[in-house]
Design a protein around this motif. Structure first.
Motif, PDB file in Angstrom:
ATOM      1  N   SER A 133       0.816  -1.222   0.000  1.00  7.37           N
ATOM      2  CA  SER A 133       0.000   0.000   0.000  1.00  7.37           C
ATOM      3  C   SER A 133       0.843   1.262   0.000  1.00  7.37           C
ATOM      4  O   SER A 133       0.305   2.368  -0.097  1.00  7.37           O
ATOM      5  N   ALA A 134       2.165   1.115   0.115  1.00  7.39           N
ATOM      6  CA  ALA A 134       3.043   2.293   0.092  1.00  7.39           C
ATOM      7  C   ALA A 134       2.991   2.942  -1.279  1.00  7.39           C
ATOM      8  O   ALA A 134       3.115   2.271  -2.303  1.00  7.39           O
ATOM      9  N   THR A 135       2.811   4.241  -1.309  1.00  9.64           N
ATOM     10  CA  THR A 135       2.719   4.967  -2.577  1.00  9.64           C
ATOM     11  C   THR A 135       3.939   5.842  -2.845  1.00  9.64           C
ATOM     12  O   THR A 135       4.062   6.415  -3.919  1.00  9.64           O
ATOM     13  N   THR A 136       4.827   5.961  -1.859  1.00 12.74           N
ATOM     14  CA  THR A 136       6.042   6.757  -2.038  1.00 12.74           C
ATOM     15  C   THR A 136       7.255   5.908  -1.670  1.00 12.74           C
ATOM     16  O   THR A 136       7.145   4.883  -0.984  1.00 12.74           O
ATOM     17  N   GLN A 137       8.421   6.369  -2.097  1.00 12.72           N
ATOM     18  CA  GLN A 137       9.661   5.673  -1.764  1.00 12.72           C
ATOM     19  C   GLN A 137       9.888   5.664  -0.261  1.00 12.72           C
ATOM     20  O   GLN A 137      10.342   4.665   0.306  1.00 12.72           O
ATOM     21  N   ALA A 138       9.546   6.767   0.403  1.00 16.94           N
ATOM     22  CA  ALA A 138       9.732   6.851   1.850  1.00 16.94           C
ATOM     23  C   ALA A 138       8.855   5.830   2.571  1.00 16.94           C
ATOM     24  O   ALA A 138       9.298   5.177   3.533  1.00 16.94           O
ATOM     25  N   GLU A 139       7.619   5.672   2.129  1.00 19.02           N
ATOM     26  CA  GLU A 139       6.730   4.697   2.742  1.00 19.02           C
ATOM     27  C   GLU A 139       7.234   3.278   2.504  1.00 19.02           C
ATOM     28  O   GLU A 139       7.124   2.410   3.368  1.00 19.02           O
ATOM     29  N   GLN A 140       7.766   3.024   1.311  1.00 17.28           N
ATOM     30  CA  GLN A 140       8.343   1.712   1.016  1.00 17.28           C
ATOM     31  C   GLN A 140       9.496   1.405   1.968  1.00 17.28           C
ATOM     32  O   GLN A 140       9.592   0.308   2.528  1.00 17.28           O
ATOM     33  N   GLU A 141      10.386   2.371   2.155  1.00 16.82           N
ATOM     34  CA  GLU A 141      11.544   2.163   3.026  1.00 16.82           C
ATOM     35  C   GLU A 141      11.112   1.975   4.473  1.00 16.82           C
ATOM     36  O   GLU A 141      11.684   1.142   5.200  1.00 16.82           O
ATOM     37  N   GLU A 142      10.123   2.726   4.913  1.00 14.66           N
ATOM     38  CA  GLU A 142       9.644   2.599   6.286  1.00 14.66           C
ATOM     39  C   GLU A 142       9.044   1.219   6.525  1.00 14.66           C
ATOM     40  O   GLU A 142       9.229   0.622   7.590  1.00 14.66           O
ATOM     41  N   ALA A 143       8.322   0.674   5.517  1.00 15.64           N
ATOM     42  CA  ALA A 143       7.696  -0.634   5.664  1.00 15.64           C
ATOM     43  C   ALA A 143       8.714  -1.758   5.706  1.00 15.64           C
ATOM     44  O   ALA A 143       8.438  -2.840   6.233  1.00 15.64           O
ATOM     45  N   ARG A 144       9.918  -1.500   5.177  1.00 14.64           N
ATOM     46  CA  ARG A 144      10.931  -2.553   5.100  1.00 14.64           C
ATOM     47  C   ARG A 144      12.096  -2.339   6.073  1.00 14.64           C
ATOM     48  O   ARG A 144      12.994  -3.171   6.142  1.00 14.64           O
ATOM     49  N   GLU A 145      12.103  -1.264   6.821  1.00 14.36           N
ATOM     50  CA  GLU A 145      13.258  -0.948   7.653  1.00 14.36           C
ATOM     51  C   GLU A 145      13.466  -2.009   8.744  1.00 14.36           C
ATOM     52  O   GLU A 145      12.519  -2.594   9.251  1.00 14.36           O
ATOM     53  N   THR A 146      14.729  -2.274   9.067  1.00 13.25           N
ATOM     54  CA  THR A 146      15.075  -3.296  10.072  1.00 13.25           C
ATOM     55  C   THR A 146      15.255  -2.636  11.428  1.00 13.25           C
ATOM     56  O   THR A 146      16.368  -2.480  11.932  1.00 13.25           O
ATOM     57  N   THR A 147      14.136  -2.244  12.031  1.00 15.77           N
ATOM     58  CA  THR A 147      14.186  -1.555  13.322  1.00 15.77           C
ATOM     59  C   THR A 147      13.153  -2.143  14.272  1.00 15.77           C
ATOM     60  O   THR A 147      12.176  -2.775  13.858  1.00 15.77           O
ATOM     61  N   ILE A 148      13.418  -1.917  15.569  1.00 20.21           N
ATOM     62  CA  ILE A 148      12.472  -2.345  16.589  1.00 20.21           C
ATOM     63  C   ILE A 148      11.138  -1.612  16.424  1.00 20.21           C
ATOM     64  O   ILE A 148      10.063  -2.191  16.602  1.00 20.21           O
TER      65      ILE A 148
END
Length: 762
Positions: free
Chosen positions: A140-155
């Motif tokens: 559902s991510a529509t921007t590059q930033a949303e894509q990165e946030e959905a895949r980030e390796t963080t707690i």
């Protein structure tokens, strides 16, 4: 090192407290801490939209056959009931064996996932619900930033997923979540969802999967590339066996069933749906449909949104294409102008249904591809204009002359409107749409047209340039241009005819403007339908699988000229088969048509219709017809010193129409309107003499014809210049006015003899 240890401890504490907060009541001081953390966790945003993931769209012909599939992701959504139970059991056993027991948060798995996340590994430990959440966020991510946030390796990402998962379990059933996961998961090799994965790797539907197949697919989601059976079959087989063991441990299958399944080979049957128009058998029509969706505001606010909608919404696009007619058109253009011909020429053809505008066929003698340097390949649709991904148009020669006929009839001029001037003449006094006077225009007839006096019938039959030049001057150039625009014609580049460059164009009636073939055939369909102009229509309806909405595409039609005017043009064009430029190109039922050849044989065209089908053909060179004319060319094994509208486009039209109309009811063309001097007989009937009318002497010898005309009370003027005709040499080829015309006693009838050489068309 100490920092790393501290981070791991912190992760473990956070995970532990979250688990305690969600699983235990708050008691004592530790309970207060757990309660506070739990309260903060539960106060996090929890409403997760779960729209259907992107899926492939399908374009169908009018009978429901697939033309093309278009997608960003190869995915077809299916219900859980349409997935084999072993597929469901396999994915649960290997990914979340306690799926039906927990509430979205698997406690042991959470500890494991938290520790691995801190180590930079986000795989493993997450429940199916959490994995579903992550996939939803990614898709559902529509921007590059949303894509990165959905895949980030963080707690923080892991905690956010946990919160969404807990909330999701409260509003969705387990089966709904499992269905969502199996439809959204990536199985590698471009296959998204269990249905597409089953079709891709085994060429079966998901409901038909066998145990060993389901186990292999379930093993892919962890590392889709590593376990890709088409690339790494040994790794895929080992992974499949691990899944089978997990299914035994989870009591989904017996050890015996697992052992039997492990003995089988992978038995792949890899296939993928063709993506886009390039691999389609009807690529140019496919491209037209894509352009229609992307360029039309009916389907979205901007072109970017429309393109995304097309490639992600799982659209079922139903079109107007008739496959029998399409095959007839494609076979004809390929036979007469082969795709890889050395001369670089191309033939294009469009068939349209009068009264609806529905496109029944769209063919051209080229392969569809992006490399125009490859002989016989192009991505340009030469049958349409730039507004639909096509060319800037081409000159179509004398197929434009019926526009002038329509303008003349619309002004009340009759079939008997006649002009003399011999085989050449000079037209003076024409004015553009601003009232400016145009320079004198010297115009000559083509070699197959004669000199002498012509009226509308004989002038149309012989396609006499001198006649139409004078008729246009009589009607008015601006009025003729306005009629063309009334009939939906415009330049192929999208500009109107009444611009400065066109206003100085004396030769408008001779087809000197560059137009799109699809607009030309629409104008001819207007004559066939009694004056009703319809916008070209390729799409009948679109079913949006995501929204559940069905968009019905209405016909855009309007009565633009009087029925009598349309019927009058149809009558005039029907006469071209009787000793005119289309003689010999009959299709076995009533029809009307016109040939077209541009100056210097740069290009040639043919347009015609029955009451229920209109077709236009163009042949030329897309590199520039004027610089690469249709002279001394060999096409389809036939050498042409010169190509005319009747000797190449005509046969293409004839071959196509004969086959295309087979399943259509045979209908008569309308009668010639009496208001224009017609006899009232059907246009498919031969002209016949009537009391006080000009006798039908066509085909008779000169002496006998003169005698009959004189006995009927007319004076006879025999032209000294024989004309090209299918009648025997020295017999009567045509008379002016036409047979059946009513004239006062003593009036002069012009008679033209045949040279016996047939005709090539104009």
């Amino acid at each position: 090192m100490l920092q790393k240890i501290g981070q791991l401890v912190g992760v473990g504490v956070i995970a532990g407290v979250l688990v305690a907060a969600l699983a235990l009541p708050a008691v004592g001081g530790l309970g207060i801490t757990a309660r506070n953390i739990a309260t903060g966790f539960l106060n996090m945003p929890s409403e997760l939209e779960t729209p259907p993931p992107p899926q492939r769209s399908t374009i169908y012909d009018r009978d429901g056959n697939v033309i093309a599939e278009i997608y960003d992701q190869n995915r077809e959504l299916v219900d859980l009931d349409d997935m084999a139970p072993v597929m469901q059991e396999a994915i649960i056993a290997i990914e979340d064996n306690r799926f039906y027991e927990h509430g979205g948060l698997d406690i042991p798995g959470t500890f494991r996932a938290a520790l691995r996340t801190a180590s930079g590994d986000t795989q493993g430990g997450s429940s199916l619900t959490q994995q579903y959440v992550k996939n939803v966020l990614v898709e559902s991510a529509t921007t590059q930033a949303e894509q990165e946030e959905a895949r980030e390796t963080t707690i923080s990402r892991k905690v956010r997923e946990l919160r969404y998962a807990v909330a999701l379990e409260q509003r969705m059933s387990k089966d709904e979540i499992l269905e969502g996961y199996l439809n959204i998961a990536y199985f590698g090799d471009g296959a998204y969802g269990a249905q597409s994965a089953a079709q891709h790797f085994f060429s079966v539907d998901a409901e038909e999967l066998e145990l060993e197949q389901a186990a292999m697919l379930a093993g892919l989601v962890r590392y889709p590339y590593l376990y890709n059976p088409d690339v790494n079959p040994d790794a895929a087989k080992k992974r499949r066996n691990v899944v089978l063991d997990a299914m035994v441990d989870n009591n989904a299958i017996t050890q015996k069933e697992a052992d039997e399944a492990k003995k089988t080979d992978l038995n792949l049957d890899v296939s993928s749906p063709s993506n886009g128009c390039v691999p389609s058998d009807q690529p140019f029509f496919c491209d037209y449909v894509v352009q229609e969706i992307e360029k039309s505001e009916q389907f979205g606010e901007n072109e970017t949104e429309r393109a995304r909608w097309l490639r992600t919404a799982g659209l079922e696009i139903h079109t107007t294409l008739d496959m029998d007619m399409q095959n007839a058109a494609q076979d004809a253009v390929d036979e007469w102008v082969p795709r890889d011909n050395e001369s670089g020429k191309v033939a294009g053809e469009v068939l349209v249904e009068p009264g609806t505008g529905e496109i029944r066929a769209m063919a051209q003698s080229r392969d569809y591809g992006p490399d125009g340097d490859n002989r016989g390949e192009t991505s340009i649709n030469f049958t349409t204009g730039v507004n639909r991904g096509g060319s800037t148009g081409f000159q179509v020669g004398s197929t434009f002359k019926p526009i002038t006929l329509a303008a003349a009839l619309d002004q009340g001029k009759g079939f008997g409107t006649s002009f003399g001037g011999g085989s050449s003449t000079t037209v003076t006094g024409q004015r553009n749409c601003d009232g400016g006077r145009l320079p004198p225009w010297d115009v000559s007839n083509a070699s197959e047209s004669s000199g002498g006096s012509f009226d509308m019938i004989t002038g149309t039959k012989q396609s006499a340039n001198t006649y139409f030049a004078q008729l246009q001057a009589d009607v008015g150039l601006c009025e003729t241009i306005e009629m063309a625009q009334t009939l939906g014609l415009k330049r192929g580049d999208g500009t109107s005819f009444d611009n400065e460059r066109t206003q100085a164009n004396n030769s408008f009636t001779l087809g000197s403007e560059e137009v799109a073939l699809i607009d030309l055939v629409s104008a001819y369909a207007t004559f066939a339908s009694g004056g009703t102009l319809c916008d070209p229509k390729a799409i009948t309806s679109i079913e949006d699988q995501q929204s559940g909405e069905t968009i019905e595409v209405e016909n855009q039609c309007e009565q633009v000229i009087d029925e009598d005017v349309a019927d009058g043009v149809a009558y005039l064009l029907s006469n071209t088969f009787d000793g005119g430029t289309t003689d010999g190109l009959e299709i076995g039922r009533p029809a009307a048509a016109k040939t077209g050849t541009t100056d210097g044989n740069a290009a040639a065209s043919f347009s015609g219709f029955t009451p229920n089908l209109a077709g236009s053909v163009w042949v030329g060179d897309p590199r520039g017809p004027q610089n690469h004319p249709l002279r001394n060319v060999t096409l389809g094994g036939e050498h042409y010193s010169q190509v005319f509208g009747a000797n190449l486009p005509g046969p293409i039209w004839q071959a196509t129409m004969r086959e295309a109309v087979e399943e259509l009811p045979e209908e008569d063309l309308p009668n010639a309107p009496s208001k224009f001097g017609g006899s009232g007989s059907g246009s498919n009937a031969s002209p016949a003499s009537s009391d006080g009318g000009v006798p039908n002497v066509i085909g008779q010898g000169e002496a006998a014809a003169v005698r009959e005309l004189e006995e009927a009370g007319y004076q006879v003027n025999v032209s000294s210049s024989p004309i090209r005709s299918g009648e025997p040499e020295n017999s009567v080829a045509a008379v002016n006015p036409d047979p059946g015309s009513t004239l006062p006693e003593g009036a002069t009838v012009n008679m033209f003899l045949s040279n016996g050489e047939g005709n090539n068309g104009n």
